[in-house]
Design a protein around this motif. Structure first.
Motif, PDB file in Angstrom:
ATOM      1  N   LEU A 237       0.851  -1.196   0.000  1.00 28.84           N
ATOM      2  CA  LEU A 237       0.000   0.000   0.000  1.00 28.84           C
ATOM      3  C   LEU A 237       0.881   1.238   0.000  1.00 28.84           C
ATOM      4  O   LEU A 237       1.756   1.391   0.854  1.00 28.84           O
ATOM      5  CB  LEU A 237      -0.910   0.017   1.232  1.00 28.84           C
ATOM      6  N   ASP A 238       0.656   2.110  -0.977  1.00 27.48           N
ATOM      7  CA  ASP A 238       1.341   3.403  -1.014  1.00 27.48           C
ATOM      8  C   ASP A 238       0.823   4.226   0.176  1.00 27.48           C
ATOM      9  O   ASP A 238      -0.361   4.588   0.234  1.00 27.48           O
ATOM     10  CB  ASP A 238       1.028   4.111  -2.330  1.00 27.48           C
ATOM     11  N   LEU A 239       1.703   4.522   1.140  1.00 25.90           N
ATOM     12  CA  LEU A 239       1.263   5.197   2.363  1.00 25.90           C
ATOM     13  C   LEU A 239       0.769   6.609   2.099  1.00 25.90           C
ATOM     14  O   LEU A 239       0.031   7.167   2.919  1.00 25.90           O
ATOM     15  CB  LEU A 239       2.406   5.209   3.382  1.00 25.90           C
ATOM     16  N   ASN A 240       1.141   7.204   0.963  1.00 29.36           N
ATOM     17  CA  ASN A 240       0.599   8.510   0.612  1.00 29.36           C
ATOM     18  C   ASN A 240      -0.912   8.459   0.426  1.00 29.36           C
ATOM     19  O   ASN A 240      -1.603   9.461   0.596  1.00 29.36           O
ATOM     20  CB  ASN A 240       1.253   9.037  -0.669  1.00 29.36           C
ATOM     21  N   LEU A 241      -1.405   7.258   0.090  1.00 30.66           N
ATOM     22  CA  LEU A 241      -2.845   7.105  -0.125  1.00 30.66           C
ATOM     23  C   LEU A 241      -3.636   7.185   1.179  1.00 30.66           C
ATOM     24  O   LEU A 241      -4.854   7.400   1.149  1.00 30.66           O
ATOM     25  CB  LEU A 241      -3.136   5.774  -0.818  1.00 30.66           C
ATOM     26  N   LEU A 242      -2.976   7.009   2.312  1.00 30.43           N
ATOM     27  CA  LEU A 242      -3.696   7.092   3.586  1.00 30.43           C
ATOM     28  C   LEU A 242      -4.279   8.483   3.815  1.00 30.43           C
ATOM     29  O   LEU A 242      -5.375   8.633   4.354  1.00 30.43           O
ATOM     30  CB  LEU A 242      -2.776   6.723   4.753  1.00 30.43           C
ATOM     31  N   VAL A 243      -3.539   9.509   3.416  1.00 33.53           N
ATOM     32  CA  VAL A 243      -4.026  10.884   3.556  1.00 33.53           C
ATOM     33  C   VAL A 243      -5.260  11.083   2.668  1.00 33.53           C
ATOM     34  O   VAL A 243      -6.263  11.663   3.093  1.00 33.53           O
ATOM     35  CB  VAL A 243      -2.927  11.898   3.200  1.00 33.53           C
ATOM     36  N   ALA A 244      -5.186  10.576   1.446  1.00 32.34           N
ATOM     37  CA  ALA A 244      -6.335  10.676   0.542  1.00 32.34           C
ATOM     38  C   ALA A 244      -7.521   9.887   1.079  1.00 32.34           C
ATOM     39  O   ALA A 244      -8.669  10.345   1.028  1.00 32.34           O
ATOM     40  CB  ALA A 244      -5.950  10.172  -0.845  1.00 32.34           C
ATOM     41  N   LEU A 245      -7.250   8.701   1.610  1.00 29.12           N
ATOM     42  CA  LEU A 245      -8.327   7.870   2.155  1.00 29.12           C
ATOM     43  C   LEU A 245      -9.012   8.570   3.327  1.00 29.12           C
ATOM     44  O   LEU A 245     -10.245   8.583   3.423  1.00 29.12           O
ATOM     45  CB  LEU A 245      -7.758   6.526   2.607  1.00 29.12           C
ATOM     46  N   ASP A 246      -8.230   9.161   4.211  1.00 34.14           N
ATOM     47  CA  ASP A 246      -8.809   9.876   5.351  1.00 34.14           C
ATOM     48  C   ASP A 246      -9.708  11.013   4.874  1.00 34.14           C
ATOM     49  O   ASP A 246     -10.817  11.204   5.386  1.00 34.14           O
ATOM     50  CB  ASP A 246      -7.697  10.426   6.240  1.00 34.14           C
ATOM     51  N   ALA A 247      -9.260  11.770   3.887  1.00 31.46           N
ATOM     52  CA  ALA A 247     -10.062  12.883   3.361  1.00 31.46           C
ATOM     53  C   ALA A 247     -11.345  12.376   2.715  1.00 31.46           C
ATOM     54  O   ALA A 247     -12.428  12.946   2.907  1.00 31.46           O
ATOM     55  CB  ALA A 247      -9.238  13.683   2.356  1.00 31.46           C
ATOM     56  N   LEU A 248     -11.251  11.292   1.954  1.00 31.79           N
ATOM     57  CA  LEU A 248     -12.438  10.737   1.293  1.00 31.79           C
ATOM     58  C   LEU A 248     -13.460  10.225   2.301  1.00 31.79           C
ATOM     59  O   LEU A 248     -14.668  10.456   2.156  1.00 31.79           O
ATOM     60  CB  LEU A 248     -12.012   9.596   0.363  1.00 31.79           C
ATOM     61  N   LEU A 249     -12.980   9.525   3.326  1.00 31.03           N
ATOM     62  CA  LEU A 249     -13.901   8.967   4.313  1.00 31.03           C
ATOM     63  C   LEU A 249     -14.504  10.051   5.193  1.00 31.03           C
ATOM     64  O   LEU A 249     -15.611   9.889   5.721  1.00 31.03           O
ATOM     65  CB  LEU A 249     -13.178   7.933   5.182  1.00 31.03           C
ATOM     66  N   THR A 250     -13.806  11.163   5.356  1.00 27.31           N
ATOM     67  CA  THR A 250     -14.326  12.273   6.154  1.00 27.31           C
ATOM     68  C   THR A 250     -15.332  13.098   5.362  1.00 27.31           C
ATOM     69  O   THR A 250     -16.417  13.423   5.859  1.00 27.31           O
ATOM     70  CB  THR A 250     -13.176  13.179   6.633  1.00 27.31           C
ATOM     71  N   GLU A 251     -14.974  13.440   4.143  1.00 24.71           N
ATOM     72  CA  GLU A 251     -15.816  14.337   3.347  1.00 24.71           C
ATOM     73  C   GLU A 251     -16.939  13.612   2.593  1.00 24.71           C
ATOM     74  O   GLU A 251     -17.953  14.213   2.268  1.00 24.71           O
ATOM     75  CB  GLU A 251     -14.946  15.094   2.330  1.00 24.71           C
ATOM     76  N   LYS A 252     -16.719  12.322   2.285  1.00 25.17           N
ATOM     77  CA  LYS A 252     -17.687  11.544   1.499  1.00 25.17           C
ATOM     78  C   LYS A 252     -18.007  12.230   0.168  1.00 25.17           C
ATOM     79  O   LYS A 252     -19.138  12.201  -0.317  1.00 25.17           O
ATOM     80  CB  LYS A 252     -18.985  11.311   2.297  1.00 25.17           C
ATOM     81  N   ASN A 253     -16.982  12.868  -0.377  1.00 27.77           N
ATOM     82  CA  ASN A 253     -17.158  13.610  -1.622  1.00 27.77           C
ATOM     83  C   ASN A 253     -15.775  13.779  -2.240  1.00 27.77           C
ATOM     84  O   ASN A 253     -14.851  14.259  -1.573  1.00 27.77           O
ATOM     85  CB  ASN A 253     -17.794  14.970  -1.341  1.00 27.77           C
ATOM     86  N   VAL A 254     -15.616  13.396  -3.511  1.00 29.54           N
ATOM     87  CA  VAL A 254     -14.297  13.407  -4.146  1.00 29.54           C
ATOM     88  C   VAL A 254     -13.765  14.831  -4.285  1.00 29.54           C
ATOM     89  O   VAL A 254     -12.593  15.106  -3.999  1.00 29.54           O
ATOM     90  CB  VAL A 254     -14.357  12.717  -5.524  1.00 29.54           C
ATOM     91  N   THR A 255     -14.624  15.748  -4.699  1.00 31.57           N
ATOM     92  CA  THR A 255     -14.178  17.131  -4.901  1.00 31.57           C
ATOM     93  C   THR A 255     -13.740  17.776  -3.589  1.00 31.57           C
ATOM     94  O   THR A 255     -12.663  18.375  -3.504  1.00 31.57           O
ATOM     95  CB  THR A 255     -15.301  17.970  -5.542  1.00 31.57           C
ATOM     96  N   ARG A 256     -14.587  17.656  -2.551  1.00 31.81           N
ATOM     97  CA  ARG A 256     -14.248  18.271  -1.266  1.00 31.81           C
ATOM     98  C   ARG A 256     -13.023  17.601  -0.641  1.00 31.81           C
ATOM     99  O   ARG A 256     -12.209  18.256   0.005  1.00 31.81           O
ATOM    100  CB  ARG A 256     -15.436  18.211  -0.307  1.00 31.81           C
ATOM    101  N   ALA A 257     -12.907  16.283  -0.844  1.00 31.18           N
ATOM    102  CA  ALA A 257     -11.736  15.580  -0.315  1.00 31.18           C
ATOM    103  C   ALA A 257     -10.463  16.103  -0.969  1.00 31.18           C
ATOM    104  O   ALA A 257      -9.437  16.297  -0.305  1.00 31.18           O
ATOM    105  CB  ALA A 257     -11.871  14.076  -0.539  1.00 31.18           C
ATOM    106  N   GLY A 258     -10.508  16.348  -2.284  1.00 26.39           N
ATOM    107  CA  GLY A 258      -9.354  16.895  -2.978  1.00 26.39           C
ATOM    108  C   GLY A 258      -8.994  18.277  -2.455  1.00 26.39           C
ATOM    109  O   GLY A 258      -7.821  18.592  -2.236  1.00 26.39           O
TER     110      GLY A 258
END
Length: 314
Positions: free
Chosen positions: A6-27
């Motif tokens: 697992l690319d550990l950089n993806l953990l930050v993206a995963l946290d944002a996605l699971l928090t925002e539940k929206n791809v645009t806001r997570a970005g």
């Protein structure tokens, strides 16, 4: 960097996605474009062999697997932040660090001004972000969205450390010309009166009324609800209403407003106001400084309880 493929950089993206539940806001949360975040979601779905986010009606919802991952991922990121980003020393006169505190308007009135005055007197350059209280505030600690909570001790999480800051109790406030200001305020008069109640902005049930019903079998007639503790003494002026508020708050306003205070004619436990922080940030030098500053501000408030005639006999 990878861990078990697992690319550990993806953990930050995963946290944002699971928090925002929206791809645009997570970005936007992690300063990535929508296409980059969409690509990260695809890679995460492939790694976990799970959709993670699914469309339900007009919104995205977490899958059961994602629900399990959410707190675990946030916990890992908070540990990394507190371990790697923490500095060995902290100088509040040179730092521009911002501290986020969740605090009620009551504590904003009686505690926070003293903290700010102390920081100013010492030439501190730090910044403060004061946010309103919410239900389950410890969730914001666990997500790294709050540095400190200032809340009643009985609302603190058992999973994180805390320090008691000060003690207070409750009194009744009435307009000086109200019939309730004349004679003893008995239990019967209290129960029969029309009351001002503080209703939390998040829509949860008023804690005080729940306590009255559970412990005393008392149901008040609520004539007025407000979202703020600090305005309650103002709202009884010119009426026959009664407000049950913190003594420290009422005492500050008693000389400014045409109000009087009376003991609450029911046995009540004192309020123990505490501060709580994440268990992984106990050794954070900045938070150590801030906690000491708050303890000093609280000590400067004085005991303020024993000599009050409005609270005798409780």
């Amino acid at each position: 960097m990878r861990f078990k493929k697992l690319d550990l950089n993806l953990l930050v993206a995963l946290d944002a996605l699971l928090t925002e539940k929206n791809v645009t806001r997570a970005g936007e949360r992690v300063f990535l474009s929508q296409s980059t975040m969409s690509n990260a979601l695809s890679r995460l779905r492939q790694y976990f062999d799970d959709e993670l986010l699914v469309q339900v009606g007009g919104r995205m919802e977490l899958t059961p697997r994602a629900e399990l991952l959410h707190e675990a991922v946030r916990d890992v990121l908070v540990r990394i932040d507190t371990t790697v980003a923490a500095r060995p020393a902290f100088d509040p006169t040179a730092s521009d660090r911002e501290f986020t505190l969740f605090v009620s308007d009551y504590s904003m009135e009686v505690l926070v001004p003293g903290m700010l005055a102390l920081a100013h007197q010492r030439g501190c350059q730090v910044r403060f972000n004061l946010k309103p209280q919410v239900s389950q505030p410890y969730r914001h600690l666990e997500r790294g969205e709050a540095d400190l909570l200032i809340i009643p001790e009985n609302f603190c999480s058992p999973d994180h450390p805390l320090d008691q800051l000060f003690e207070d109790r409750f009194v009744c406030v009435v307009w000086r010309e109200s019939p309730l200001a004349k004679g003893e305020l008995t239990r019967a008069r209290y129960v029969q009166a029309r009351h001002v109640s503080m209703c939390p902005p998040d829509g949860s049930l008023p804690v005080f009324d729940t306590w009255l019903a559970n412990d005393h079998g008392v149901t008040r007639e609520i004539a007025l609800t407000t979202y703020s503790f600090s305005v309650m003494p103002y709202l009884v002026i010119g009426t026959d209403l009664i407000a049950t508020v913190h003594w420290r708050l009422a005492d500050r306003l008693r000389e400014l407003l045409p109000i009087e205070t009376r003991p609450v004619p029911l046995p009540m436990k004192n309020l123990h106001q505490a501060m709580q922080w994440h268990k992984y940030r106990t050794r954070d030098p900045g938070l150590i400084w801030l906690r000491a500053l708050l303890r000093e501000a609280a000590a400067g408030m004085g005991p303020g309880l024993a000599d009050s005639s409005a609270t005798r006999g409780q």
